[in-house]
Scaffold this active site. Structure first.
Site, mmCIF file in Angstrom:
data_model
loop_
_atom_site.group_PDB
_atom_site.id
_atom_site.type_symbol
_atom_site.label_atom_id
_atom_site.label_comp_id
_atom_site.label_asym_id
_atom_site.label_seq_id
_atom_site.Cartn_x
_atom_site.Cartn_y
_atom_site.Cartn_z
ATOM 1 N N GLU A 52 0.802 -1.226 0.000
ATOM 2 C CA GLU A 52 0.000 0.000 0.000
ATOM 3 C C GLU A 52 0.838 1.281 0.000
ATOM 4 O OE1 GLU A 52 -2.554 -3.303 1.694
ATOM 5 O OE2 GLU A 52 -0.485 -2.593 2.013
ATOM 6 N N PHE A 114 -11.390 -7.779 13.717
ATOM 7 C CA PHE A 114 -10.309 -8.201 12.834
ATOM 8 C C PHE A 114 -10.002 -7.111 11.803
ATOM 9 C CE2 PHE A 114 -8.962 -10.438 8.877
ATOM 10 C CZ PHE A 114 -7.717 -10.857 9.332
ATOM 11 N N GLN A 115 -8.744 -6.742 11.698
ATOM 12 C CA GLN A 115 -8.248 -5.708 10.780
ATOM 13 C C GLN A 115 -8.944 -4.365 11.006
ATOM 14 O OE1 GLN A 115 -8.186 -7.296 6.721
ATOM 15 N NE2 GLN A 115 -6.106 -8.032 7.075
ATOM 16 N N LYS A 164 -17.722 -1.368 5.915
ATOM 17 C CA LYS A 164 -18.192 -2.348 4.936
ATOM 18 C C LYS A 164 -19.708 -2.350 4.804
ATOM 19 C CE LYS A 164 -17.176 -7.048 3.367
ATOM 20 N NZ LYS A 164 -16.420 -8.290 3.666
ATOM 21 N N MET A 483 24.135 9.251 1.767
ATOM 22 C CA MET A 483 24.028 10.483 2.539
ATOM 23 C C MET A 483 24.299 10.223 4.013
ATOM 24 S SD MET A 483 23.666 13.668 1.867
ATOM 25 C CE MET A 483 22.690 13.975 0.404
#
Length: 586
Positions: A52, A114-115, A164, A483
């Site tokens: 993502e 969940f999630q 959802k 760097m």
């Protein structure tokens, strides 16, 4: 007329109504209804990412190169949290994104389902605005409002968290014309003409002026860049820029001073230090530009043009603030300047331009080339020469290679450099290149990368292969986090703690494993032919350019120092220009 549809169908229809052609995303349980709706249409192309964070960077590259809003679709929980880095990156660099996140059903919110995560809470400080949609009746308005907020005023990312059950719910859909933006959101695009007149008066009186431009000029659209060029032609003023503003003014112009700031040019930094009038157009005075604040452009009158009122006097107190869209401000500056004079100010500015030429003669970007090993500066110069006649878009990762790209690759057009400025996000360049290539299928897109940074999102090379996106990943491989190593050398007694990459992959084999092409080059004599091979290949390429391991990126303003306290390369022809402490003597 309102039309009945599910929340998921509303999302897809709203994207179509907003002119969205591409969505970057990754499916999961909490967004499956939206993915089902996407499956049943063919107007919007979904680009399946591998992570993502990659989706947000792709959307950033897409948005930065087109001026359109980039769109991201991710699931709840880890899908949303994985997007946070890209959202923060977009916020700091003013990139317009709309990120749609799935959420657990509304009855389960707060139950540690969940999630589940508090997406709105997590993203509150890394977005321009965010929403939790609790009622399907609000969904169309929120989506259209989000696009308006993301793309107007100072652009930025907006998150819409959609449970959802809201995606399944049935409701009335109406298009964008049926919805007005939030009553409290009214960015000021038109400037105050009295302030513009005051600015022009100051510009007519200045003896040592500098135009200091930033990403705001590019965000204001191509017209802003055209107007900037027109203003400079009228006034004869020299121009410098932030990293995010490169390309707004052509690097081929004799008025171009190069980039400003920590790794900016000697002439840009000394001009900023010694100017009597600074005209900041669309930049925010960040610390990489200003150096030591109490010594920043100490004797100048400061004009600051910005569409974001919160940026005014935030870091540097200015004498004349002008709030407005850069294109609108520049248009009025040009118009009012023409009403005041039609004559060039070349005579009055001649001593100032002569002084700048003395600084320019130092040749601060000079380096000692080698016939045995590839210098990174030389590699970028050869790359730039090879693509000079092509319409090329450049992305970068973050580190030394990023600064070398800014120093040695000339940009003459806006929207051609996509890089992570404010957040400095390693791993940005490869997925950003994917996003740029999606937007410009026939253009040449090159990610100038470092071997450490590019590995952070290397999996997105697979996305390029899947969607037949012929991006070129030009890796300056010095086997160090360059760097980090440079700062360890300068500030920590050359104690290279964890900055050496002792177990690098074979990038040629890695490219082949993904289904792309790999090229390795180790000698300067092989470089031009290898670059041509990369450019001629019609698919994605990983180009492993083995460069000098311990080359430093100079010039450099050390942290906490002023613009006239630069570290210059040994090749710089300082003559009588500066003393042994780097201070200006002329």
């Amino acid at each position: 007329m309102a039309e009945k549809m599910t929340g998921a169908e509303m999302v897809v229809q709203a994207l179509k109504d907003q002119g969205v052609a591409h969505v970057f995303g990754y499916p999961g349980g909490a967004v499956l209804p939206i993915y089902d709706s996407l499956f049943q249409q063919d107007e919007i192309e979904h680009i399946l990412v591998r992570h993502e964070q990659g989706a947000t960077h792709m959307a950033e590259g897409y948005a930065r190169s087109t001026g359109k809003v980039g769109v991201v679709l991710v699931t709840s929980g880890p899908g949303a949290t994985n997007a946070v880095t890209g959202l923060t990156d977009a916020l700091l660099d003013s990139i317009p994104l709309v990120c749609l996140t799935g959420q657990v059903p509304t009855p389960l919110i707060g139950s540690d389902a969940f999630q589940e995560c508090d997406t709105v809470g997590i993203t509150r400080n890394c977005t321009k605005h965010n929403y939790l949609v609790k009622d399907v009746a609000d969904l169309p308005r929120i989506i259209h409002e989000a696009f308006h907020i993301a793309s107007t005023g100072r652009p930025g990312p907006v998150v819409i968290d959609i449970p959802k059950d809201v995606q399944f719910a049935l409701g009335d859909y109406a298009g964008p014309v049926a919805h007005q933006s939030h009553a409290s959101y009214k960015p000021q695009a038109k400037p105050d003409l009295v302030e513009i007149e005051q600015a022009v008066d100051l510009m007519l009186q200045a003896k040592r002026p500098v135009c200091y431009t930033g990403g705001g000029v590019i965000n204001a659209g191509p017209r802003a860049s055209e107007l900037l060029r027109e203003l400079v032609e009228l006034t004869g003023f020299p121009v410098t820029s932030t990293l995010m503003g490169l390309g707004a003014f052509p690097a081929s112009s004799d008025k171009w001073l190069g980039m400003l700031g920590m790794h900016g040019t000697y002439e840009a930094n000394l001009a900023m230090h010694d100017c009597d009038l600074m005209i900041n157009i669309g930049a925010r005075f960040d610390d990489r530009i200003t150096g030591r604040l109490d010594a920043f452009s100490p004797n100048s009158t400061k004009i600051h043009v910005d569409i974001d009122p919160s940026s005014i006097n935030k870091n540097v107190v200015v004498d004349l603030p002008i709030i407005g869209d850069c294109a609108n401000v520049l248009e009025e500056m040009v118009r009012i300047w023409r009403t005041r004079t039609n004559e060039s100010r070349a005579g009055e500015l001649a001593p100032w331009m002569a002084q700048i030429e003395k600084w320019r003669s130092v040749n601060c970007l000079g380096y000692e080339n080698s016939s045995d090993v590839i210098k990174p500066q030389y590699a970028i110069e050869r790359l730039a020469a090879a693509v000079k006649e092509k319409d090329v878009y450049i992305t970068t990762e973050v580190g030394q290679h990023q600064m070398w790209a800014a120093q040695y690759f000339p940009f003459d057009k806006p929207n051609r450099l996509m890089t992570s400025g404010g957040l400095g996000t390693m791993g940005y360049g490869l997925p950003a290149a994917v996003g740029v290539q999606v937007a410009h299928r026939d253009a040449l897109v090159i990610d100038i990368a470092g071997e450490a940074s590019v590995q952070m999102t290397m999996q997105e090379f697979s996305t390029a292969v899947q969607f037949r996106l012929p991006i070129k990943i030009f890796i300056l491989n010095n086997e160090y986090m360059g760097m980090v190593r440079q700062w360890q050398e300068l500030l920590h007694g050359s104690r290279y703690s964890q900055s050496y990459s002792e177990s690098l992959p074979d990038f040629v084999k890695l490219a082949e494993a993904f289904g792309g092409k790999g090229i390795r080059v180790e000698h300067p004599d092989e470089l031009d032919a290898a670059i041509k091979e990369m450019l001629d290949h019609d698919g994605p390429v990983l180009f492993d350019c083995r460069v000098v391991k311990q080359e430093n990126c100079l010039p450099m303003i050390p942290s906490g120092k002023a613009h006239n306290e630069m570290i210059l390369p040994d090749t710089a022809d300082i003559g009588n220009i500066i003393d042994e402490k780097g201070r200006s003597l002329v």
